[in-house]
Enzyme design. Structure first.
Site, PDB file in Angstrom:
ATOM      1  N   GLU A 114       0.803  -1.257  -0.033  1.00  0.00           N
ATOM      2  CA  GLU A 114       0.169  -0.196  -0.136  1.00  0.00           C
ATOM      3  C   GLU A 114       0.941   1.130   0.039  1.00  0.00           C
ATOM      4  O   GLU A 114       0.460   2.022   0.825  1.00  0.00           O
ATOM      5  CB  GLU A 114      -1.161  -0.106   1.157  1.00  0.00           C
TER       6      GLU A 114
ATOM      7  N   GLU B  70      -5.526  -8.098  -0.480  1.00  0.00           N
ATOM      8  CA  GLU B  70      -6.439  -7.755   0.677  1.00  0.00           C
ATOM      9  C   GLU B  70      -7.858  -7.461   0.292  1.00  0.00           C
ATOM     10  O   GLU B  70      -8.059  -6.600  -0.566  1.00  0.00           O
ATOM     11  CB  GLU B  70      -5.822  -6.546   1.489  1.00  0.00           C
TER      12      GLU B  70
END
Length: 503
Positions: A173, A292
């Site tokens: 991320e 995710e």
């Protein structure tokens, strides 16, 4: 009652069912590791301190890959703190979750757990506070047989043979301002390209995942993928996607339609990757690792980390208790992942234990299955062969977020070896049952093997340690097959699986 029709044909194949679609995620966050998978004082703990009940549930869940050790945690992680004699390992502050990590579980322990759980490891490297050299050191420790400093260190730590980990995430991320070492797309793209190129010099057979957007709501979504892939295209195999869904302000209808957003996410990332491919005149195609995804109630108190001078080990964090509606959404998100199997080559339900997880535990005590456990386990168990492109005719209902959305969503798989066909379907209506009619003329002679539905008049029912079995998938007695058509009644807010075959 609504009426909806599915039409199946063996010629309409999207792609194979990919076993990596049924991956999960273990991060050093909250109680996922400590008192989750690792609890030496638990009655079922083995010699390595791993809970036997959690291992059993992991295998029952059907998990195929597990991403480790993060997540936000990895962007500040010094992996070498977690190898060697346990008594000599330092305790470190985890800035991502304002916690302390005693490093009782590290690379070698996780790899032993993965072997016991029969899952493929998916390792992430720290590209937040660290870079190329540290990634190479970890790769050398894990994959080089011997004769070098880090490989010999592994052997000295009792692991003679290399782990040969194949799939690696290049950070986590990195588009997020919350991330330690957050970078612009250009900064991250260059670092990821150099890290990937160097790692391939050591081990050419790796599969590498570059960070895509951490949400389709990010202001940089799309442009981030374009810039990062322009830098890294020839050096990586997959681009990651992350998405979490939660019910806001009681808007159940929009929540149940969350898979509409996942469809948009996948199709947008695939289009961007293909545009970079065309612009760069590349031959190969980049695929998606949706590593995710889940339902996550981020505004709840349990999602707030500690603060101040409080840096606890394994605090209670992100321990959402899931209800029936959450399970229906998770089942629908799996439908979305399967129908995009041509582009989604891996996925990881975040996370496995305690932290927004299908499996819950008490420290030293009981474990149980959350509602979300069931659609994942049954899909992982029964999806086989090829994913079929399903023609859906369904009435629609209006949602505040997505506009008019079909109440029925479905996907089907066909196993050419056995001839079995499996239909996974959700009724997203909040009030109205669906009379489902499945046209099976492309598969003559099938009969009903099993039909199960997860629903409840109270869609807010939650499993607990005291009662995890009152509500779960039960036989759908309305399901019938005749004249090459299957029919079943699907209650509102429900997830169902119909298994059809000749056996």
């Amino acid at each position: 009652m609504y009426s909806a029709t599915l039409t199946l044909d063996p010629a309409f194949v999207v792609g194979p069912v990919r076993r990596r679609t049924f991956g999960s995620f273990v991060e050093h966050l909250g109680r996922c590791v400590y008192t989750g998978i690792h609890d030496p004082d638990h009655p079922t703990a083995d010699a390595d301190g791993f809970r036997g009940d959690v291992l059993d549930l992991t295998r029952e869940l059907g998990v195929t890959t597990v991403r480790y050790p993060g997540g936000n945690f990895v962007s500040g992680y010094r992996w070498e703190d977690g190898v060697g004699p346990v008594g000599e390992r330092p305790t470190r502050l985890d800035l991502a979750w304002h916690s302390s990590d005693p490093n009782l579980v590290g690379v070698d322990e996780f790899m032993r757990w993965a072997d016991k759980a029969d899952v493929e490891p998916m390792m992430a490297v720290n590209l937040g506070t660290r870079g190329v050299q540290e990634a190479l050191d970890l790769l050398e420790y894990c994959n080089v047989p011997g004769g070098s400093a880090w490989s010999d260190r592994r052997r000295a730590n009792g692991v003679e043979e290399p782990y040969r980990i194949k799939m690696w995430c290049l950070g986590n991320e990195m588009d997020g301002p919350w991330q330690i070492g957050h970078k612009t797309a250009h900064e991250y793209g260059r670092l990821a390209a150099e890290t990937a190129r160097a790692m391939r010099l050591m081990d050419p057979g790796l599969e590498l995942v570059v960070c895509g957007s951490s949400s389709s709501d990010m202001p940089t979504f799309g442009e981030w993928e374009r810039v990062v892939l322009t830098e890294t295209y020839e050096h990586v195999d997959h681009v990651s996607a992350h998405a979490y869904y939660w019910e806001e302000d009681g808007d159940l209808a929009s929540f149940l339609a969350s898979a509409v957003d996942m469809d948009h996410f996948v199709e947008s990332v695939a289009a961007t990757a293909d545009a970079v491919r065309a612009a760069g005149k590349h031959e190969k195609r980049i695929h998606i690792s949706f590593d995710e995804w889940n339902v996550w109630y981020q505004k709840r108190a349990e999602s707030r980390p500690p603060s101040g001078d409080d840096w606890p080990v394994a605090p209670v964090l992100l321990e959402d208790r899931y209800n029936v509606a959450d399970a229906v959404v998770v089942g629908n998100l799996l439908i979305s992942l399967l129908r995009h199997t041509d582009r989604v080559h891996a996925a990881s339900l975040a996370q496995l234990v305690n932290v927004i997880a299908p499996i819950m535990t008490e420290p030293g005590g009981r474990s149980w299955r959350q509602t979300t456990f069931h659609p994942f386990a049954l899909t992982a168990r029964h999806a086989a062969g090829d994913v079929l492109r399903v023609a859906v005719e369904s009435p629609a209902e209006e949602t505040a977020r997505f506009g008019d959305v079909p109440v029925l969503d479905a996907v089907a798989t066909h196993d050419p070896g056995t001839g079995d066909v499996v239909v996974f379907a959700v009724n997203r209506s909040t009030t109205t049952p669906v009379d489902l009619d499945v046209d099976l003329r492309g598969f003559p002679g099938l009969r009903l093997l099993d039909a199960r539905t997860l629903s409840n008049p109270d869609h807010t029912w939650q499993a607990t340690a005291d009662d995890a079995t009152s509500v779960g998938p039960v036989p759908n007695t309305s399901a019938k097959v005749a004249d090459d058509r299957a029919r079943a009644e699907l209650p509102p807010v429900s997830w169902s699986v119909l298994r059809l075959g000749r056996a």
